[in-house]
Write an enzyme that holds these catalytic residues in place. Structure first.
Site, PDB file in Angstrom:
ATOM      1  N   THR A  50       0.687  -0.858  -0.109  1.00 43.73           N
ATOM      2  CA  THR A  50      -0.296  -0.373   0.226  1.00 43.73           C
ATOM      3  C   THR A  50       1.104   1.329   0.036  1.00 43.73           C
ATOM      4  O   THR A  50       0.633   2.277  -0.874  1.00 43.73           O
ATOM      5  CB  THR A  50      -0.866  -0.130   0.762  1.00 43.73           C
ATOM      6  N   LYS A  78       7.409  13.032  21.753  1.00 44.08           N
ATOM      7  CA  LYS A  78       7.224  13.857  22.820  1.00 44.08           C
ATOM      8  C   LYS A  78       5.649  14.800  23.184  1.00 44.08           C
ATOM      9  O   LYS A  78       5.692  15.254  24.206  1.00 44.08           O
ATOM     10  CB  LYS A  78       7.491  15.841  22.228  1.00 44.08           C
ATOM     11  N   ARG A  99      -2.861   5.456   7.083  1.00 44.22           N
ATOM     12  CA  ARG A  99      -3.353   3.722   7.745  1.00 44.22           C
ATOM     13  C   ARG A  99      -2.285   4.025   9.641  1.00 44.22           C
ATOM     14  O   ARG A  99      -1.898   4.312   9.622  1.00 44.22           O
ATOM     15  CB  ARG A  99      -2.161   2.792   6.878  1.00 44.22           C
ATOM     16  N   HIS A 127     -10.405  -1.294   4.132  1.00 46.65           N
ATOM     17  CA  HIS A 127      -9.482  -0.754   2.776  1.00 46.65           C
ATOM     18  C   HIS A 127      -9.610  -0.724   2.265  1.00 46.65           C
ATOM     19  O   HIS A 127      -9.194  -1.220   0.806  1.00 46.65           O
ATOM     20  CB  HIS A 127      -8.336  -2.068   3.406  1.00 46.65           C
TER      21      HIS A 127
HETATM   22  C1  NCD Z   1      -3.312  -6.238   4.240  1.00 51.56           C
HETATM   23  C2  NCD Z   1      -3.642  -4.745   5.265  1.00 51.56           C
HETATM   24  O1  NCD Z   1      -2.766  -4.730   5.493  1.00 51.56           O
HETATM   25  O2  NCD Z   1      -5.104  -4.681   5.900  1.00 51.56           O
HETATM   26  N1  NCD Z   1      -2.089  -5.923   3.274  1.00 51.56           N
HETATM   27  C3  NCD Z   1      -2.411  -5.192   2.031  1.00 51.56           C
HETATM   28  O3  NCD Z   1      -2.977  -4.154   2.147  1.00 51.56           O
HETATM   29  N2  NCD Z   1      -2.444  -5.191   1.131  1.00 51.56           N
HETATM   30  C4  NCD Z   1      -4.027  -7.474   4.192  1.00 51.56           C
HETATM   31  C5  NCD Z   1      -2.941  -8.345   5.652  1.00 51.56           C
HETATM   32  O4  NCD Z   1      -2.369  -7.203   6.004  1.00 51.56           O
HETATM   33  O5  NCD Z   1      -3.778  -9.086   5.555  1.00 51.56           O
END
Ligand code: NCD
Length: 301
Positions: A50, A78, A99, A127
């Site tokens: 990602t 901090k 994220r 996601h």
């Molecule tokens: C996924 C996630 O981060 O949710 N990875 C991703 O973005 N391709 C899937 C996972 O971590 O299993």
């Protein structure tokens, strides 16, 4: 579209438009220009695909990125609040892609800053950019999104990718098979949503007996980091492994997809079959994310 936080915020028309723009970007018919545009990538959880595909997407469009990976070197250490960090980053950049392990954090961020926010994963919740690249991968390999049989296998409880994908595919008259150990079943709120939309789904515990009529088998990793009790993970790990012999009676058009990272749930002997699609799927993520950024920044309508 001002932000991209949840698949539930997108209409079928918006999704189809995104697919169309993504296809044109891949074909070179649309060449977005992000010169002088800066994307801030804030990743408070590990990421390979990602983060790097967003970075790649931005750079392919002549744009640039600033990256915060973890909080280690920043003023969060901090004691700076999340809201202050976000408001500061928003002074420097044109779009925030974030994220976090905290569910709802991307929605919160979008309320704090006045530049577009993209949810690159919030805990076990959503996601959406993964779901869009999954949809693009499905339409590219199946020629349509309508009336397909899709199996979602693995960790359906904590896996955010399958939550977003299930909600997105519900707009296309999909037939689902949910394949998981009972501890890791699809959450009730998603199943209730599907029922209210009259989407058919069945739940199974075993992979090999339930894949022969599928168009797409979407396998996911058991999300170790989301288990409250590590012993529960120990009991379940290794319980779902797709192996080549299981694919002997599947449909010719079957594609096996996986958001990756894979731990052991797809044996590497599947990789060189015509069914394996997880690495091209990852490549599709770059075109999809180019489309998402271009639309959110008003470069493409
Ligand atoms: C996924 C996630 O981060 O949710 N990875 C991703 O973005 N391709 C899937 C996972 O971590 O299993």
């Amino acid at each position: 579209m001002k932000n991209l936080i949840s698949m539930r915020d997108l209409s079928k028309e918006e999704i189809l438009h995104l697919m169309d723009v993504t296809g044109k970007i891949e074909a070179g018919k649309i060449v977005p220009n992000m010169q002088r545009k800066l994307a801030a990538l804030l990743f408070f959880e590990p990421s390979t695909r990602t983060m790097f595909s967003f970075d790649t997407a931005m750079k392919r469009m002549n744009g640039d990125t600033i990256i915060m990976s973890g909080t280690g070197q920043t003023s969060v250490k901090k004691g700076e609040s999340f809201a202050d960090t976000l408001q500061t980053i928003a002074q420097y950049s044109d779009i925030i892609i974030m994220r976090s392990p905290v569910e709802g954090s991307a929605r919160y961020a979008s309320e704090v800053v006045d530049i577009p926010v993209v949810n690159a994963g919030d805990g076990a919740n959503q996601h959406p950019t993964q779901a869009l690249l999954d949809l693009y991968s499905i339409v590219k390999t199946q020629g349509t999104l309508e009336n397909l049989s899709i199996g979602l296998a693995g960790d359906l409880r904590f896996g955010r990718t399958v939550h977003s994908l299930a909600q997105a595919m519900a707009l296309f008259n999909v037939k689902f098979k949910f394949i998981s150990p009972s501890f890791l079943k699809m959450p009730q709120y998603i199943k209730d949503d599907l029922k209210s939309q009259k989407i058919e789904f069945e739940e199974y515990e075993n992979i090999e007996d339930n894949i022969d009529d599928l168009d797409v088998l979407y396998v996911t990793r058991i999300q170790k980091e989301r288990f409250a009790d590590p012993e529960d993970y120990e009991k379940l790990k290794g319980s779902y492994i797709l192996e080549r012999p299981m694919l002997s009676n599947v449909k010719e058009n079957l594609k096996v997809m996986h958001p990756l990272p894979r731990v052991d749930e797809i044996h590497t002997d599947v990789d060189n079959t015509e069914f394996a699609y997880y690495f091209p799927q990852a490549k599709n993520g770059v075109y999809t994310r180019q489309a998402i950024i271009s639309i959110l920044l008003g470069e493409v309508r």
